[in-house]
Design a protein around this motif. Sequence first.
Motif, PDB file in Angstrom:
ATOM      1  N   GLU A 177      17.693  -8.306 100.424  1.00 21.10           N
ATOM      2  CA  GLU A 177      18.090  -6.971  99.969  1.00 21.10           C
ATOM      3  C   GLU A 177      16.992  -5.954 100.270  1.00 21.10           C
ATOM      4  O   GLU A 177      17.274  -4.821 100.693  1.00 21.10           O
ATOM      5  CB  GLU A 177      18.384  -7.004  98.468  1.00 21.10           C
ATOM      6  CG  GLU A 177      19.694  -7.716  98.126  1.00 21.10           C
ATOM      7  CD  GLU A 177      19.913  -7.820  96.629  1.00 21.10           C
ATOM      8  OE1 GLU A 177      18.985  -7.481  95.861  1.00 21.10           O
ATOM      9  OE2 GLU A 177      21.017  -8.254  96.224  1.00 21.10           O
ATOM     10  N   LYS A 178      15.741  -6.348 100.065  1.00 25.15           N
ATOM     11  CA  LYS A 178      14.616  -5.456 100.369  1.00 25.15           C
ATOM     12  C   LYS A 178      14.576  -5.123 101.858  1.00 25.15           C
ATOM     13  O   LYS A 178      14.384  -3.961 102.248  1.00 25.15           O
ATOM     14  CB  LYS A 178      13.307  -6.119  99.932  1.00 25.15           C
ATOM     15  CG  LYS A 178      12.072  -5.241 100.134  1.00 25.15           C
ATOM     16  CD  LYS A 178      10.819  -5.960  99.649  1.00 25.15           C
ATOM     17  CE  LYS A 178       9.587  -5.081  99.879  1.00 25.15           C
ATOM     18  NZ  LYS A 178       8.349  -5.760  99.435  1.00 25.15           N
ATOM     19  N   SER A 179      14.778  -6.149 102.690  1.00 24.07           N
ATOM     20  CA  SER A 179      14.773  -5.940 104.142  1.00 24.07           C
ATOM     21  C   SER A 179      15.902  -5.003 104.561  1.00 24.07           C
ATOM     22  O   SER A 179      15.705  -4.115 105.403  1.00 24.07           O
ATOM     23  CB  SER A 179      14.918  -7.291 104.842  1.00 24.07           C
ATOM     24  OG  SER A 179      15.108  -7.130 106.217  1.00 24.07           O
ATOM     25  N   ILE A 213       7.076  -3.990 103.783  1.00 23.13           N
ATOM     26  CA  ILE A 213       7.215  -5.450 103.786  1.00 23.13           C
ATOM     27  C   ILE A 213       5.878  -6.050 104.209  1.00 23.13           C
ATOM     28  O   ILE A 213       5.359  -5.739 105.284  1.00 23.13           O
ATOM     29  CB  ILE A 213       8.323  -5.910 104.756  1.00 23.13           C
ATOM     30  CG1 ILE A 213       9.692  -5.506 104.237  1.00 23.13           C
ATOM     31  CG2 ILE A 213       8.298  -7.427 104.941  1.00 23.13           C
ATOM     32  CD1 ILE A 213      10.856  -6.069 105.025  1.00 23.13           C
ATOM     33  N   GLU A 255       5.878 -11.818 103.634  1.00 22.04           N
ATOM     34  CA  GLU A 255       7.322 -11.608 103.483  1.00 22.04           C
ATOM     35  C   GLU A 255       8.017 -11.590 104.844  1.00 22.04           C
ATOM     36  O   GLU A 255       9.111 -12.131 105.000  1.00 22.04           O
ATOM     37  CB  GLU A 255       7.597 -10.308 102.736  1.00 22.04           C
ATOM     38  CG  GLU A 255       7.306 -10.382 101.247  1.00 22.04           C
ATOM     39  CD  GLU A 255       7.554  -9.076 100.540  1.00 22.04           C
ATOM     40  OE1 GLU A 255       7.932  -9.099  99.354  1.00 22.04           O
ATOM     41  OE2 GLU A 255       7.360  -8.003 101.165  1.00 22.04           O
ATOM     42  N   ARG A 282      16.585 -11.595  97.018  1.00 20.59           N
ATOM     43  CA  ARG A 282      15.757 -10.397  96.769  1.00 20.59           C
ATOM     44  C   ARG A 282      15.097  -9.920  98.060  1.00 20.59           C
ATOM     45  O   ARG A 282      15.095  -8.729  98.368  1.00 20.59           O
ATOM     46  CB  ARG A 282      14.692 -10.736  95.727  1.00 20.59           C
ATOM     47  CG  ARG A 282      13.844  -9.536  95.286  1.00 20.59           C
ATOM     48  CD  ARG A 282      12.572  -9.968  94.604  1.00 20.59           C
ATOM     49  NE  ARG A 282      11.716 -10.748  95.469  1.00 20.59           N
ATOM     50  CZ  ARG A 282      10.915 -10.215  96.386  1.00 20.59           C
ATOM     51  NH1 ARG A 282      10.881  -8.916  96.590  1.00 20.59           N
ATOM     52  NH2 ARG A 282      10.164 -10.994  97.131  1.00 20.59           N
ATOM     53  N   ARG A 300      17.363  -2.668 102.697  1.00 24.95           N
ATOM     54  CA  ARG A 300      17.048  -1.300 102.236  1.00 24.95           C
ATOM     55  C   ARG A 300      16.084  -0.618 103.195  1.00 24.95           C
ATOM     56  O   ARG A 300      16.266   0.563 103.541  1.00 24.95           O
ATOM     57  CB  ARG A 300      16.445  -1.348 100.833  1.00 24.95           C
ATOM     58  CG  ARG A 300      17.452  -1.578  99.718  1.00 24.95           C
ATOM     59  CD  ARG A 300      16.871  -1.189  98.362  1.00 24.95           C
ATOM     60  NE  ARG A 300      15.629  -1.887  98.075  1.00 24.95           N
ATOM     61  CZ  ARG A 300      15.560  -3.062  97.448  1.00 24.95           C
ATOM     62  NH1 ARG A 300      16.679  -3.684  97.088  1.00 24.95           N
ATOM     63  NH2 ARG A 300      14.394  -3.625  97.212  1.00 24.95           N
TER      64      ARG A 300
END
Length: 530
Positions: free
Chosen positions: A459-461, A488, A492, A456, A463
Amino acid sequence: MTAQEIRLCGLLLQEHFGEMVEKVGTHLLRSGAQNLRTIVQETNLSVDLVKKCLCVLVQHGACCFTSGRKGPGSPTEYRACCDRILRVLRYPRYIYTAKTLYGDTGELIIEELLQRGHMTMSSTVKTVADRLTQNMEEGHSMDYSEVSSTFSKLVETHFLQRCPPVGGAGTSGSAAPAAAPAASFPECYSVPHLSLIGRGKRQLVPENGEDQRNAKRAKMDTETHGDEGIYWQVNFERFHQHFRDQAIISAVANKLDQTSSEIVRTILRMSEVTTSATAACTKPLSANEIFRSLPASYNIPRHILDQYLTLLVDDPMEFVGKTGESGGGMFVVNLHRALANLARATIESIVQERFGSRSARIFRLLLRKRHLEQKQVEDFAMIPAKEAKDMLYTLLSHNLVQLQEIPKTPDFAPSRTFYLYTVNQLPTARMLLQNCYKTVANLIERRLFETKENKRLLEKSQRIEAILASLQASGAEPEQLSEVEEMISAPEKQQLDVLKLHVNKLDSAENQVDETVFVLESYVSSTSTS
């Protein structure tokens, strides 16, 4: 084929081609040659899916096919190639070597061919030129002729070769780019004349639906360039020959000095294309030829060169041998002897790291003396009896040392039997090679676990990085960029940094273990060919 090799092959197939290909490939590795119907029944996959998986494996040379064993008309059988799948582990090293020797263009050519299995020369040249143009400044582009020139150099030095023709040998055929000996395939290194003129094109960001139209246009492109049906592949044996030569040169530099290593480098460079991958030694070269071929920067007088060559020949490692007296002396590099010495040094290093310097001293002593009793080991190694006994039994329990019984009488009575300790280098190398395969598989599993646990966050990084890239391309203000970066949080970011550090360490460890794997594999294969 061992359980550790099958496990490592399965992990490599899963990581690079997905779970379905891994399932079919692992099944073929365990079961041997099978026809399509049997594979479908035993894997419980649909026929179409199995066909696609086999196509992927054949495209990348991980699977070969032959006509059925029951004679003409019997179904085609497929067999997985374990050695070829294990080469996937060495892909980064192949690409880095191409970059070192031939720059960015050579790097991208090798990368494209490794990613796609095999390609035509024209297709490779276009793709690489477009990729290089994409990274150039606005208004600059890469000419096709420059990429073609680098491609031709890679072929001249045998780093690339043509794929063998399908069904060229008897009833067996292989669409897979499996390396074929040049002797059995005369046009293996002949470059076709291309009618390819132009420069690389920049890929514009596609609008909605534009990428589908581009894909259709690419399929409809029927322009010919004179090399249709001629496919090229990476010659792994040539890369391995280069790695072996570099290892030998490095060993000579560490044992003697830089000048000696440069002389050995010159001998290897002069015979790199003419010497086969399985040859025990290089082609004989005279001292006069070696003198003329030395780099200009090494201003070595002739009599000094003769002294260095005599020193190399007399060295106990026997990397260089003398085969004649004509032309000032004929010299060769003993490749198999060099590999045996490299493997021996590797095994000694492993023993020292795992069991300490005293155990390594005992191990080296047994390698040199061949057979010794326990009392002799204690005396020669100058180690107290109790410690020497413990160390010998520890090495014996890990199969690094063997115990040989020589009875005086047929009844094998302990009081009338000699117990000699010895080291068999080849079985020890094979055992350590399996341990290395197990280590690499463990490292890959750990890396996959780390990335899955933090999926997760990754994937956030990704995006956020994509959003930042698009904003920078559109000329956004710094305030907007800082707002996106703040999506972020600090914990994180810290977690992401720790994850990247762990993954980089695991990647580095994989590459280091692969260097040991290469030395041991080369030694084992050289003993089988000799």
